[in-house]
Motif scaffolding. Structure first.
Motif, PDB file in Angstrom:
ATOM      1  N   GLY A   9       0.822  -1.212   0.000  1.00 52.12           N
ATOM      2  CA  GLY A   9       0.000   0.000   0.000  1.00 52.12           C
ATOM      3  C   GLY A   9       0.852   1.256   0.000  1.00 52.12           C
ATOM      4  N   GLY A  10       2.048   1.187  -0.643  1.00 55.76           N
ATOM      5  CA  GLY A  10       2.838   2.396  -0.876  1.00 55.76           C
ATOM      6  C   GLY A  10       2.283   3.105  -2.115  1.00 55.76           C
ATOM      7  N   LEU A  29      15.917  13.806   4.103  1.00 54.21           N
ATOM      8  CA  LEU A  29      15.643  13.414   2.708  1.00 54.21           C
ATOM      9  C   LEU A  29      14.559  14.308   2.084  1.00 54.21           C
ATOM     10  N   PHE A  81      19.386  -1.646  -3.316  1.00 56.78           N
ATOM     11  CA  PHE A  81      18.266  -2.489  -2.889  1.00 56.78           C
ATOM     12  C   PHE A  81      18.009  -3.556  -3.951  1.00 56.78           C
ATOM     13  N   TRP A  90      12.660  -2.831   1.531  1.00 53.52           N
ATOM     14  CA  TRP A  90      12.633  -3.913   2.512  1.00 53.52           C
ATOM     15  C   TRP A  90      13.677  -4.967   2.233  1.00 53.52           C
ATOM     16  N   GLY A 113       7.771  -2.851  -3.515  1.00 51.35           N
ATOM     17  CA  GLY A 113       8.934  -1.979  -3.447  1.00 51.35           C
ATOM     18  C   GLY A 113      10.256  -2.709  -3.223  1.00 51.35           C
ATOM     19  N   VAL A 129      -0.990  -5.964   7.422  1.00 46.97           N
ATOM     20  CA  VAL A 129      -1.184  -7.338   6.944  1.00 46.97           C
ATOM     21  C   VAL A 129       0.028  -7.689   6.076  1.00 46.97           C
ATOM     22  N   ARG A 130       0.753  -8.719   6.471  1.00 46.13           N
ATOM     23  CA  ARG A 130       1.928  -9.119   5.686  1.00 46.13           C
ATOM     24  C   ARG A 130       1.597 -10.349   4.858  1.00 46.13           C
ATOM     25  N   VAL A 131       1.844 -10.273   3.564  1.00 46.30           N
ATOM     26  CA  VAL A 131       1.628 -11.420   2.684  1.00 46.30           C
ATOM     27  C   VAL A 131       2.841 -12.338   2.785  1.00 46.30           C
ATOM     28  N   SER A 142       2.863   2.824  -5.260  1.00 45.33           N
ATOM     29  CA  SER A 142       2.523   1.973  -6.407  1.00 45.33           C
ATOM     30  C   SER A 142       1.185   1.271  -6.175  1.00 45.33           C
ATOM     31  N   THR A 169       9.203   5.558  -9.388  1.00 44.27           N
ATOM     32  CA  THR A 169       9.103   6.933  -8.893  1.00 44.27           C
ATOM     33  C   THR A 169       7.634   7.336  -8.803  1.00 44.27           C
ATOM     34  N   GLY A 216       4.068   3.912   2.891  1.00 44.87           N
ATOM     35  CA  GLY A 216       5.082   2.997   2.359  1.00 44.87           C
ATOM     36  C   GLY A 216       6.465   3.325   2.903  1.00 44.87           C
ATOM     37  N   TRP A 221      15.481   8.910   5.986  1.00 47.63           N
ATOM     38  CA  TRP A 221      16.291   9.675   6.943  1.00 47.63           C
ATOM     39  C   TRP A 221      15.739  11.104   7.036  1.00 47.63           C
ATOM     40  N   LEU A 266      12.666  15.092  -1.910  1.00 45.92           N
ATOM     41  CA  LEU A 266      12.500  14.577  -3.269  1.00 45.92           C
ATOM     42  C   LEU A 266      13.516  15.225  -4.200  1.00 45.92           C
TER      43      LEU A 266
HETATM   44  P1  FAD Z   1       7.202   1.185  -1.068  1.00 41.42           P
HETATM   45  O1  FAD Z   1       7.094   2.634  -0.771  1.00 41.42           O
HETATM   46  O2  FAD Z   1       8.330   0.419  -0.556  1.00 41.42           O
HETATM   47  O3  FAD Z   1       5.831   0.516  -0.662  1.00 41.42           O
HETATM   48  C1  FAD Z   1       5.669  -0.876  -0.657  1.00 41.42           C
HETATM   49  C2  FAD Z   1       4.699  -1.239   0.444  1.00 41.42           C
HETATM   50  O4  FAD Z   1       4.528  -2.659   0.395  1.00 41.42           O
HETATM   51  C3  FAD Z   1       5.229  -0.904   1.825  1.00 41.42           C
HETATM   52  O5  FAD Z   1       4.221  -0.284   2.597  1.00 41.42           O
HETATM   53  C4  FAD Z   1       5.631  -2.270   2.396  1.00 41.42           C
HETATM   54  O6  FAD Z   1       5.525  -2.373   3.786  1.00 41.42           O
HETATM   55  C5  FAD Z   1       4.633  -3.179   1.704  1.00 41.42           C
HETATM   56  N1  FAD Z   1       5.069  -4.561   1.643  1.00 41.42           N
HETATM   57  C6  FAD Z   1       6.299  -5.047   1.331  1.00 41.42           C
HETATM   58  N2  FAD Z   1       6.281  -6.395   1.398  1.00 41.42           N
HETATM   59  C7  FAD Z   1       5.024  -6.763   1.752  1.00 41.42           C
HETATM   60  C8  FAD Z   1       4.382  -8.003   1.992  1.00 41.42           C
HETATM   61  N3  FAD Z   1       5.021  -9.156   1.870  1.00 41.42           N
HETATM   62  N4  FAD Z   1       3.081  -7.996   2.361  1.00 41.42           N
HETATM   63  C9  FAD Z   1       2.387  -6.834   2.496  1.00 41.42           C
HETATM   64  N5  FAD Z   1       2.959  -5.615   2.281  1.00 41.42           N
HETATM   65  C10 FAD Z   1       4.255  -5.599   1.919  1.00 41.42           C
HETATM   66  N6  FAD Z   1      11.053   8.632  -6.181  1.00 41.42           N
HETATM   67  C11 FAD Z   1      10.632   9.845  -6.618  1.00 41.42           C
HETATM   68  O7  FAD Z   1       9.662   9.931  -7.383  1.00 41.42           O
HETATM   69  N7  FAD Z   1      11.280  10.973  -6.219  1.00 41.42           N
HETATM   70  C12 FAD Z   1      12.314  10.929  -5.338  1.00 41.42           C
HETATM   71  O8  FAD Z   1      12.872  11.976  -5.005  1.00 41.42           O
HETATM   72  C13 FAD Z   1      12.746   9.678  -4.828  1.00 41.42           C
HETATM   73  N8  FAD Z   1      13.743   9.600  -3.912  1.00 41.42           N
HETATM   74  C14 FAD Z   1      14.081   8.390  -3.401  1.00 41.42           C
HETATM   75  C15 FAD Z   1      15.068   8.317  -2.421  1.00 41.42           C
HETATM   76  C16 FAD Z   1      15.451   7.098  -1.870  1.00 41.42           C
HETATM   77  C17 FAD Z   1      16.509   7.028  -0.821  1.00 41.42           C
HETATM   78  C18 FAD Z   1      14.820   5.927  -2.331  1.00 41.42           C
HETATM   79  C19 FAD Z   1      15.225   4.576  -1.771  1.00 41.42           C
HETATM   80  C20 FAD Z   1      13.843   5.971  -3.312  1.00 41.42           C
HETATM   81  C21 FAD Z   1      13.457   7.199  -3.859  1.00 41.42           C
HETATM   82  N9  FAD Z   1      12.466   7.287  -4.836  1.00 41.42           N
HETATM   83  C22 FAD Z   1      12.070   8.516  -5.304  1.00 41.42           C
HETATM   84  C23 FAD Z   1      11.896   6.078  -5.421  1.00 41.42           C
HETATM   85  C24 FAD Z   1      10.493   5.669  -4.997  1.00 41.42           C
HETATM   86  O9  FAD Z   1       9.576   6.741  -5.110  1.00 41.42           O
HETATM   87  C25 FAD Z   1      10.405   5.066  -3.606  1.00 41.42           C
HETATM   88  O10 FAD Z   1      11.307   3.987  -3.514  1.00 41.42           O
HETATM   89  C26 FAD Z   1       8.997   4.584  -3.254  1.00 41.42           C
HETATM   90  O11 FAD Z   1       8.961   4.288  -1.896  1.00 41.42           O
HETATM   91  C27 FAD Z   1       8.545   3.352  -4.056  1.00 41.42           C
HETATM   92  O12 FAD Z   1       7.154   3.148  -3.814  1.00 41.42           O
HETATM   93  P2  FAD Z   1       6.497   1.704  -3.860  1.00 41.42           P
HETATM   94  O13 FAD Z   1       5.044   1.876  -3.538  1.00 41.42           O
HETATM   95  O14 FAD Z   1       6.825   1.030  -5.126  1.00 41.42           O
HETATM   96  O15 FAD Z   1       7.231   0.894  -2.690  1.00 41.42           O
END
Ligand code: FAD
Length: 351
Positions: free
Chosen positions: A12-13, A50, A284, A133, A130, A99-101, A15, A331, A41, A47, A52
């Motif tokens: 639920g990040g 940080l 990662f 993790w 993502g 909820v963890r899958v 994406s 992103t 997410g 940190w 964007l």
């Molecule tokens: P996540 O934010 O990681 O969300 C995934 C979710 O899935 C989390 O809540 C997690 O707990 C959950 N999850 C994982 N495994 C499970 C499971 N087994 N069961 C249930 N839930 C689970 N992008 C930009 O657009 N601009 C930026 O400036 C930018 N800066 C960044 C800086 C850093 C240091 C990093 C690492 C990334 C950056 N990004 C940036 C890239 C990107 O936007 C982020 O990585 C973003 O968090 C990705 O979103 P996501 O939803 O794909 O994954």
């Protein structure tokens, strides 16, 4: 008891939320399962300093522009968390948390999603978990000998934790440069990169990265010459704190050391630098262990896809992990493009 939903979104990040937005528009029945206790997410764990690398107007999910952050051209992580929280609420997205899958299994015509609080049957699954993790640490000789503190990007918070210490930051990407810049004033910093740091031009930010990634994918899809994508521009966006530290002469990179010993790092010429801490900003890998039962994994821990659909399991889509699931799809602005195709593809499958 096994519950049912046409579609299960895992994660639920940003994406997973973007997926929910489009599934809702298409009138599909879906549920989102997220391991975090609260919305946002990975951004919840960033940190302290940080920000964007793109302005708010270039960091929006489908349907809802990110509001400006007062006084900041580049919003901070807390602002992103606020935006995602509000996005989830505004579109009334059905996110179940925490909820963890634990595993996704084939179960006849359906997929069965096992979690730490029961299971779900679905006709299609979107995995949007993502990379945060699954921190990656390189195999460096002597790593277990070092007696100081070792941490990865995901554990780093603030320079106050290292005030006055000798800190080695490893990594020539954005995280490495930003954390090195963060530590450049209050610590005795050694910044180590595998090759000389490649800063993007000062006037280039995330907007240009998105355009470059898109141009590359279009060229490759059209059978034209590889444009080189984001990598052709450089590795490090010169966001203001990085630029300031670099221009102040505080961001001088050394080539990679050859090994660690008990007290620090050993360079190729045999000399040593003592350290209290090493911060590994070494990237990662996609967090895909929950998909292991489907036995789809290919090279570098990735799953082969056509668009976002898994090549060998048409009921599964992967969203947001990197360029292999769509240009710049890891992103905020970049996930908006592939996700439309993801939702449409699932709607077609279900009919
Ligand atoms: P996540 O934010 O990681 O969300 C995934 C979710 O899935 C989390 O809540 C997690 O707990 C959950 N999850 C994982 N495994 C499970 C499971 N087994 N069961 C249930 N839930 C689970 N992008 C930009 O657009 N601009 C930026 O400036 C930018 N800066 C960044 C800086 C850093 C240091 C990093 C690492 C990334 C950056 N990004 C940036 C890239 C990107 O936007 C982020 O990585 C973003 O968090 C990705 O979103 P996501 O939803 O794909 O994954």
């Amino acid at each position: 008891m096994t519950r049912t939903s046409q579609v299960v979104v895992i994660g639920g990040g940003q994406s997973g939320l973007a997926a929910g937005y489009h599934l809702r528009r298409l009138g599909l029945d879906f549920v989102t399962l997220d391991a975090q206790a609260t919305p946002g997410g990975a951004w919840q764990h960033a940190w302290d300093s940080l920000h964007l690398f793109s302005p708010a107007a270039y960091s929006s999910l489908p349907g809802r522009p990110m509001p400006l952050q007062v006084g900041e051209t580049y919003p901070d992580a807390a602002h992103v968390v606020g935006y995602l929280t509000e996005y989830e609420r505004r579109y009334d997205l059905p996110v179940h948390r925490p909820v963890r899958v634990t595993g996704v299994h084939r179960d006849g015509r359906l997929l069965r999603v096992e979690t730490d609080s029961g299971s779900w049957h679905a006709q299609a699954v979107i995995s949007a978990t993502g990379t945060w993790w699954r921190p990656f640490l390189p195999a460096v000789p002597g790593r277990s000998d070092f007696r100081g503190r070792q941490l990865h990007t995901v554990e780093y918070r603030s320079p106050h934790d290292f005030a006055g210490q000798r800190v080695v930051v490893v990594g020539g990407g954005n995280s490495g440069a930003q954390i090195a810049a963060d530590l450049a004033y209050d610590t005795e910093l050694t910044w180590v990169t595998q090759r000389p740091p490649r800063f993007l031009a000062d006037d280039i930010d995330g907007r240009a990265l998105f355009d470059a990634a898109t141009a590359r994918r279009r060229a490759l899809d059209g059978g034209r010459t590889d444009t080189g994508g984001v990598a052709s521009l450089g590795d490090i966006v010169a966001v203001p704190p990085v630029r300031e530290a670099r221009d102040a002469g505080r961001l001088k990179a050394s080539p990679m050391f050859v090994r660690l010993d008990r007290d620090g790092v050993v360079w190729a010429d045999g000399t040593r630098t003592e350290a209290d801490a090493i911060v590994w900003c070494t990237g990662f890998r996609p967090a895909l262990s929950h998909l292991a039962p489907l036995q789809l994994r290919g090279r570098r821990g990735r799953i082969a896809t056509v668009g976002t659909r898994a090549l060998e399991e048409p009921r599964l889509h992967l969203l947001g992990y990197g360029d292999w699931t769509g240009p710049a799809s890891a992103t905020l602005i970049g996930v908006g493009r592939p996700v439309r195709g993801t939702a449409r593809g699932i709607a077609e499958l279900l009919t």
